[in-house]
Scaffold this motif. Sequence first.
Motif, PDB file in Angstrom:
ATOM      1  N   ALA A  46       0.665  -1.171   0.051  1.00  0.00           N
ATOM      2  CA  ALA A  46      -0.158  -0.103  -0.083  1.00  0.00           C
ATOM      3  C   ALA A  46       0.977   1.170   0.107  1.00  0.00           C
ATOM      4  O   ALA A  46       0.437   2.130  -0.537  1.00  0.00           O
ATOM      5  CB  ALA A  46      -0.789  -0.052   1.093  1.00  0.00           C
ATOM      6  N   GLN A  47       2.051   1.305   0.657  1.00  0.00           N
ATOM      7  CA  GLN A  47       2.951   2.568   1.056  1.00  0.00           C
ATOM      8  C   GLN A  47       3.469   2.759  -0.606  1.00  0.00           C
ATOM      9  O   GLN A  47       3.780   3.888  -0.941  1.00  0.00           O
ATOM     10  CB  GLN A  47       3.886   2.380   1.876  1.00  0.00           C
ATOM     11  N   ALA A  48       4.025   1.603  -1.294  1.00  0.00           N
ATOM     12  CA  ALA A  48       4.525   1.672  -2.431  1.00  0.00           C
ATOM     13  C   ALA A  48       3.607   2.128  -3.674  1.00  0.00           C
ATOM     14  O   ALA A  48       4.116   3.071  -4.252  1.00  0.00           O
ATOM     15  CB  ALA A  48       5.021   0.178  -2.994  1.00  0.00           C
ATOM     16  N   THR A  49       2.303   1.745  -3.602  1.00  0.00           N
ATOM     17  CA  THR A  49       1.405   2.276  -4.271  1.00  0.00           C
ATOM     18  C   THR A  49       1.114   3.678  -4.091  1.00  0.00           C
ATOM     19  O   THR A  49       1.146   4.383  -5.110  1.00  0.00           O
ATOM     20  CB  THR A  49      -0.187   1.507  -4.195  1.00  0.00           C
ATOM     21  N   ARG A  50       1.215   4.174  -2.808  1.00  0.00           N
ATOM     22  CA  ARG A  50       0.933   5.544  -2.746  1.00  0.00           C
ATOM     23  C   ARG A  50       2.197   6.494  -3.010  1.00  0.00           C
ATOM     24  O   ARG A  50       1.961   7.382  -3.641  1.00  0.00           O
ATOM     25  CB  ARG A  50       0.616   5.782  -1.066  1.00  0.00           C
ATOM     26  N   ASP A  51       3.342   5.855  -2.780  1.00  0.00           N
ATOM     27  CA  ASP A  51       4.630   6.349  -3.119  1.00  0.00           C
ATOM     28  C   ASP A  51       4.637   6.776  -4.870  1.00  0.00           C
ATOM     29  O   ASP A  51       5.032   7.731  -5.321  1.00  0.00           O
ATOM     30  CB  ASP A  51       5.777   5.975  -2.892  1.00  0.00           C
ATOM     31  N   ILE A  52       4.246   5.837  -5.638  1.00  0.00           N
ATOM     32  CA  ILE A  52       4.313   5.775  -6.976  1.00  0.00           C
ATOM     33  C   ILE A  52       3.229   6.804  -7.399  1.00  0.00           C
ATOM     34  O   ILE A  52       3.304   7.442  -8.406  1.00  0.00           O
ATOM     35  CB  ILE A  52       4.105   4.231  -7.750  1.00  0.00           C
ATOM     36  N   ALA A  53       2.187   6.863  -6.638  1.00  0.00           N
ATOM     37  CA  ALA A  53       1.130   7.946  -7.181  1.00  0.00           C
ATOM     38  C   ALA A  53       1.559   9.118  -6.997  1.00  0.00           C
ATOM     39  O   ALA A  53       0.868  10.084  -7.925  1.00  0.00           O
ATOM     40  CB  ALA A  53      -0.141   7.563  -6.276  1.00  0.00           C
ATOM     41  N   ASP A  54       2.386   9.269  -6.414  1.00  0.00           N
ATOM     42  CA  ASP A  54       2.985  10.817  -6.101  1.00  0.00           C
ATOM     43  C   ASP A  54       4.181  11.183  -7.041  1.00  0.00           C
ATOM     44  O   ASP A  54       4.647  12.427  -7.119  1.00  0.00           O
ATOM     45  CB  ASP A  54       3.604  10.963  -4.723  1.00  0.00           C
ATOM     46  N   VAL A  55       4.493  10.383  -7.820  1.00  0.00           N
ATOM     47  CA  VAL A  55       5.728  10.275  -8.775  1.00  0.00           C
ATOM     48  C   VAL A  55       5.070  11.026 -10.280  1.00  0.00           C
ATOM     49  O   VAL A  55       4.100  10.189 -10.917  1.00  0.00           O
ATOM     50  CB  VAL A  55       6.574   9.261  -8.906  1.00  0.00           C
ATOM     51  N   PRO A  56       5.448  12.214 -10.743  1.00  0.00           N
ATOM     52  CA  PRO A  56       5.108  12.567 -12.021  1.00  0.00           C
ATOM     53  C   PRO A  56       5.475  11.608 -13.116  1.00  0.00           C
ATOM     54  O   PRO A  56       6.514  10.886 -13.167  1.00  0.00           O
ATOM     55  CB  PRO A  56       5.734  13.774 -12.227  1.00  0.00           C
ATOM     56  N   ALA A  57       4.456  11.516 -14.220  1.00  0.00           N
ATOM     57  CA  ALA A  57       5.046  10.666 -15.227  1.00  0.00           C
ATOM     58  C   ALA A  57       6.315  10.768 -16.033  1.00  0.00           C
ATOM     59  O   ALA A  57       7.075   9.850 -16.415  1.00  0.00           O
ATOM     60  CB  ALA A  57       3.748  10.521 -16.370  1.00  0.00           C
ATOM     61  N   VAL A  58       6.537  12.288 -16.062  1.00  0.00           N
ATOM     62  CA  VAL A  58       7.988  12.528 -16.771  1.00  0.00           C
ATOM     63  C   VAL A  58       9.033  11.837 -15.957  1.00  0.00           C
ATOM     64  O   VAL A  58      10.013  11.453 -16.537  1.00  0.00           O
ATOM     65  CB  VAL A  58       8.013  13.945 -16.946  1.00  0.00           C
ATOM     66  N   GLU A  59       8.844  11.691 -14.635  1.00  0.00           N
ATOM     67  CA  GLU A  59      10.011  11.374 -13.814  1.00  0.00           C
ATOM     68  C   GLU A  59      10.082   9.744 -13.991  1.00  0.00           C
ATOM     69  O   GLU A  59      11.217   9.142 -13.987  1.00  0.00           O
ATOM     70  CB  GLU A  59       9.670  11.676 -12.330  1.00  0.00           C
ATOM     71  N   ILE A  60       8.931   9.096 -14.064  1.00  0.00           N
ATOM     72  CA  ILE A  60       9.043   7.669 -14.355  1.00  0.00           C
ATOM     73  C   ILE A  60       9.598   7.260 -15.553  1.00  0.00           C
ATOM     74  O   ILE A  60      10.360   6.384 -15.842  1.00  0.00           O
ATOM     75  CB  ILE A  60       7.398   7.248 -14.012  1.00  0.00           C
ATOM     76  N   ILE A  61       8.932   8.004 -16.797  1.00  0.00           N
ATOM     77  CA  ILE A  61       9.492   7.938 -18.030  1.00  0.00           C
ATOM     78  C   ILE A  61      11.049   8.088 -18.195  1.00  0.00           C
ATOM     79  O   ILE A  61      11.843   7.290 -18.788  1.00  0.00           O
ATOM     80  CB  ILE A  61       8.844   8.932 -19.119  1.00  0.00           C
ATOM     81  N   THR A  62      11.630   9.512 -17.503  1.00  0.00           N
ATOM     82  CA  THR A  62      12.836   9.509 -17.359  1.00  0.00           C
ATOM     83  C   THR A  62      13.885   8.372 -16.702  1.00  0.00           C
ATOM     84  O   THR A  62      14.912   7.968 -17.183  1.00  0.00           O
ATOM     85  CB  THR A  62      13.210  10.948 -16.841  1.00  0.00           C
ATOM     86  N   THR A  63      13.302   8.045 -15.894  1.00  0.00           N
ATOM     87  CA  THR A  63      13.999   6.844 -14.968  1.00  0.00           C
ATOM     88  C   THR A  63      14.067   5.623 -15.589  1.00  0.00           C
ATOM     89  O   THR A  63      15.140   5.021 -15.653  1.00  0.00           O
ATOM     90  CB  THR A  63      13.499   6.776 -13.614  1.00  0.00           C
ATOM     91  N   ALA A  64      12.976   5.234 -16.222  1.00  0.00           N
ATOM     92  CA  ALA A  64      13.172   4.048 -17.282  1.00  0.00           C
ATOM     93  C   ALA A  64      13.987   4.389 -18.400  1.00  0.00           C
ATOM     94  O   ALA A  64      14.622   3.418 -18.695  1.00  0.00           O
ATOM     95  CB  ALA A  64      11.461   4.040 -17.644  1.00  0.00           C
TER      96      ALA A  64
END
Length: 115
Positions: free
Chosen positions: A10-28
């Motif tokens: 549940a914490q991981a889901t909340r954490d990922i919900a707070d991350v902007p898409a551009v940050e996820i795309i850039t990190t990947a």
Amino acid sequence: MSNSNEQDAAQATRDIADVPAVEIITTASVHLMSAAAVKVGLADDPENQTDLDEARKLITALAGLITAAAPDIADMHARSLRDGLRSLQLAFREASAIPDAIGQGPGEKFTGPVN
């Protein structure tokens, strides 16, 4: 699943919900770039780490991601990702004993010819 595991999930889901898409795309993208750089022979131990078949897959996946995401992320992000991708495509060409024809290299079906 134990209560602790459920709380962690549940914490991981909340954490990922707070991350902007551009940050996820850039990190990947950075993860794909790093792995491709190792596989193309740009790391500390190229004799044992170079695997151009694997590098081709990673670079093609990176090109697809960057090409698809570019219209939706800020130009400053897209430009730096494209620059990194191009560097990897050129390094792949240099590392290949028999370079692909122009336009047939990894990711070039997404990016167009790189030379």
